[in-house]
Write a protein that holds these residues in place. Structure first.
Motif, PDB file in Angstrom:
ATOM      1  N   UNK A   1       0.812  -1.227   0.000  1.00 42.44           N
ATOM      2  CA  UNK A   1       0.000   0.000   0.000  1.00 42.44           C
ATOM      3  C   UNK A   1       0.841   1.272   0.000  1.00 42.44           C
ATOM      4  N   UNK A   2       1.912   1.320   0.813  1.00 44.08           N
ATOM      5  CA  UNK A   2       2.701   2.553   0.870  1.00 44.08           C
ATOM      6  C   UNK A   2       3.517   2.750  -0.403  1.00 44.08           C
ATOM      7  N   UNK A   3       4.130   1.675  -0.902  1.00 47.53           N
ATOM      8  CA  UNK A   3       5.034   1.810  -2.049  1.00 47.53           C
ATOM      9  C   UNK A   3       4.254   1.935  -3.361  1.00 47.53           C
ATOM     10  N   UNK A   4       3.269   1.073  -3.543  1.00 41.34           N
ATOM     11  CA  UNK A   4       2.571   1.025  -4.835  1.00 41.34           C
ATOM     12  C   UNK A   4       1.428   2.048  -4.890  1.00 41.34           C
TER      13      UNK A   4
ATOM     14  N   UNK B   1      -0.095   5.161  -0.230  1.00 43.51           N
ATOM     15  CA  UNK B   1      -0.916   5.418   0.951  1.00 43.51           C
ATOM     16  C   UNK B   1      -0.014   5.949   2.064  1.00 43.51           C
ATOM     17  N   UNK B   2      -0.430   7.025   2.771  1.00 46.22           N
ATOM     18  CA  UNK B   2       0.392   7.517   3.878  1.00 46.22           C
ATOM     19  C   UNK B   2       0.598   6.437   4.937  1.00 46.22           C
ATOM     20  N   UNK B   3       1.764   6.496   5.604  1.00 46.34           N
ATOM     21  CA  UNK B   3       2.157   5.469   6.592  1.00 46.34           C
ATOM     22  C   UNK B   3       1.068   5.203   7.625  1.00 46.34           C
ATOM     23  N   UNK B   4       0.495   6.280   8.143  1.00 44.02           N
ATOM     24  CA  UNK B   4      -0.471   6.142   9.230  1.00 44.02           C
ATOM     25  C   UNK B   4      -1.713   5.383   8.760  1.00 44.02           C
TER      26      UNK B   4
ATOM     27  N   UNK C   1      -3.232   1.592   9.692  1.00 40.59           N
ATOM     28  CA  UNK C   1      -4.634   1.312  10.031  1.00 40.59           C
ATOM     29  C   UNK C   1      -5.174   0.159   9.179  1.00 40.59           C
ATOM     30  N   UNK C   2      -4.790   0.171   7.896  1.00 38.29           N
ATOM     31  CA  UNK C   2      -5.195  -0.937   7.018  1.00 38.29           C
ATOM     32  C   UNK C   2      -4.611  -2.248   7.537  1.00 38.29           C
TER      33      UNK C   2
END
Lengths: 216, 242
Positions: B104-107, B110-113, B117-118
Motif C-alpha cells: 500500500x505505501x510503495x505502490x 498510501x500515507x504510513x499512518x 490502520x489498514x
C-alpha cells in the motif's frame, strides 16, 4: 646516521600512505556507486541492458589491472586529452572495483529465494521497488562480509598505480630505495604498512561472516 | 462481463504442452476450486492469471485487463489480483505489520499512518491483531500464511488467487487458514483456489474445476460433481482421495 635515515624513511612512507588510502577510498566508493547501478542493469532481465553490462564486467575481470591503468593513462592521451596519473589511477581503479563488486553483489541478489520476487511482484511492485524494499535489504546482509573482504583487494590493487607515476606507498618506497639503497628495510616497512591497512579489514570481514551467517 | 475470463489458453515448456486450450469464466463472488493431479497444469493456469507465467496463445482478461500485455498493464492488473503462495513468501526482514503495509505505501502511495490502520484491520480479520510487530520467523506456519493472506487483502484485490496455500502446513494448522478463506468467501470475495482439500472445495466452493492433462476435464457445482463424477478420470481421482 643509520637511525636518522630510518626515521626519515618511515616518516616519508607514512606520508605517502595517505595517498594509498585516498585512492582506495575513491576506488571503493566510486566503484560501489557504479557497481550498484550495474547491479540493477545486470539483474533487470532486460536483454539489451544485461548484455553490455556483462561485456563490461568480462573486460575488467578478464584483463590485468595494470593493462587497464596503461589504457587509461596512455590510451586516452592518444585522443589528445591530458590525463594526470591521479585521474587515470582513480578512474581505472573505480571501474575495476565496480566490475568485481557487481559480480559479488549479483551472487547475493541471486541467493534470495525466487518466492520473494514472485510475492513482491504479485503485490504490483515494480522491479526497482522490489530491489529497493524487498531484495536488497536481504541481500545486503549476506553481501557485507565479502564486500569488506574485497576492499582488501582494492587497497593492494592501488600499488599498481605506482607504475604510471602516481606517488603512493609503493612508489614512495621505490623512490626512497633509490635514495638510500636499503631495499630490505624500505620494502619491509612498505609491506608492514600495507598489512596494517589490510589486516583489520580482513579480520572485520571474518567476524561479520560469522555473525551474519546466523539467519534471523 | 466476467471478472476473470480465460479463453483457449495454451502454454508449453519446450515440447511439453502443459495447458492445452483452457477456457474458464469466473464471475464476481465466485469461489472456484481447481483440483487435479500434480502435473495437470492447475498451478500453471493460476500463475498465468496474474502474469507470473506467460502463455503462447489464447487470452486471459482479469478485471478487463489483458494479461500478457505490456509492463504497465501487468502492474495495474496486479493491483487488483492478489496471490497467496504455498510457501507463504513473507518478507523475512519485515514485521507482520510491515509486510502488510509495504505494497500500500510503495505502490498505492498510501500515507504510513493510513497504511498502519489498514494493516491493523486486515490482520484483525485473519485473527492476528496481537502479532502485528512479530517477525515471520517468530510465527507458526499457519500464522505466517494468515499474514500472507492479510498482505494480499491490504491491496483490496477484486480477486484472490490461492496456490495450494495449505500444502506446506502441518495438519493441525490447516484449519485455521481454511477458516480465514471460508470467511472471505462468505464476505463475497472472489476466489480462485488450487487445492487438495476436497472437503473444503465441496463445502465452500461455488464451482469445481477438475483439470487433467492440461485441460478442464470436468466442471460444475461442487456437490453435484463430487456426488456423481461423469468421467472415469475424476471418478478415479475422487476415489483415490477417499
Amino acid at each position: 646516521m643509520s637511525d636518522f635515515s630510518f626515521w626519515i624513511i618511515l616518516k616519508n612512507l607514512i606520508w605517502a600512505t595517505q595517498w594509498t588510502v585516498y585512492l582506495s577510498l575513491i576506488a571503493f566508493v566510486g566503484g560501489g556507486i557504479v557497481g550498484l547501478i550495474l547491479l540493477f542493469l545486470r539483474t533487470s532481465q532486460v536483454k539489451w541492458l544485461e548484455v553490455p553490462t556483462k561485456l563490461y564486467i568480462e573486460f575488467f575481470q578478464g584483463t590485468p589491472l595494470l593493462m587497464q591503468l596503461f589504457l587509461f593513462f596512455f590510451g586516452v592521451a592518444l585522443f589528445g586529452i591530458e590525463v594526470s596519473p591521479w585521474m587515470a589511477a582513480g578512474l581505472a581503479l573505480t571501474l575495476w572495483t565496480s566490475a568485481f563488486l557487481t559480480e559479488i553483489w549479483r551472487g547475493c541478489v541471486e541467493a534470495i529465494p525466487k518466492g520473494q520476487w514472485e510475492a513482491s511482484g504479485s503485490l504490483a511492485m515494480s522491479y526497482i521497488e522490489q530491489m529497493r524494499y524487498v531484495i536488497l535489504p536481504q541481500a545486503m546482509r549476506i553481501a557485507i562480509a565479502p564486500t569488506v573482504g574485497f576492499s582488501v583487494q582494492v587497497i593492494k590493487g592501488t600499488a599498481l598505480a605506482s607504475i604510471i607515476g602516481f606517488v603512493e606507498l609503493t612508489k614512495a618506497g621505490t623512490m626512497l630505495n633509490n635514495a638510500t639503497f636499503r631495499p630490505f628495510l624500505v620494502y619491509a616497512l612498505v609491506a608492514l604498512i600495507y598489512f596494517c591497512l589490510c589486516f583489520p579489514l580482513s579480520w572485520f570481514a571474518k567476524r561479520l561472516e560469522g555473525k551474519l551467517n546466523v539467519a534471523r | 462481463m466476467s471478472l476473470v475470463s480465460i479463453r483457449d489458453v495454451r502454454k508449453s515448456y519446450g515440447d511439453v504442452e502443459v495447458l492445452k486450450g483452457v477456457s474458464l469464466e469466473v464471475e464476481k463472488g465466485d469461489v472456484v476450486a481447481i483440483i487435479g493431479r500434480s502435473g495437470s497444469g492447475k498451478s500453471t493456469l493460476l500463475r498465468c492469471i496474474n502474469g507470473l507465467e506467460t502463455y503462447q496463445s489464447g487470452a486471459i482478461l482479469a478485471d478487463g485487463i489483458e494479461v500478457g500485455g505490456e509492463h504497465a498493464n501487468l502492474r495495474e492488473l496486479r493491483r487488483h489480483v492478489g496471490m497467496v503462495f504455498q510457501q507463504f513468501n513473507l518478507f523475512p526482514h519485515l514485521t507482520a505489520a510491515e509486510n502488510v503495509m509495504l505494497a500500500p505505501t510503495v505502490v498505492n502511495k498510501t500515507p504510513k499512518k493510513e497504511a498502519r490502520a489498514i494493516a491493523a484491520e486486515v490482520l484483525a480479520k485473519v485473527g492476528l491483531s496481537e502479532k502485528m510487530d512479530a517477525y515471520p520467523s517468530q510465527l507458526s506456519g499457519g500464522q505466517q500464511q494468515r499474514v500472507a493472506i492479510a498482505r494480499s487483502l491490504a491491496m483490496r484485490p477484486k480477486v484472490l488467487l490461492c496456490d495450494e496455500i495449505t500444502s506446506a502446513l502441518d495438519p493441525e494448522l490447516v484449519n485455521e487458514v481454511l477458516r480465514v478463506v471460508e470467511q472471505l468467501a462468505k464476505e463475497g470475495m472472489t476466489l480462485i483456489l488450487v487445492t487438495h482439500e476436497m472437503r473444503f472445495a465441496r463445502d465452500v466452493g461455488t464451482h469445481l474445476v477438475f483439470m487433467h492433462h492440461g485441460k478442464v476435464h470436468e466442471s460444475g457445482a461442487p456437490k453435484a460433481v463430487f456426488a456423481a463424477p461423469q468421467t472415469p478420470e475424476l471418478q478415479q481421482f475422487v476415489s483415490g482421495i477417499g
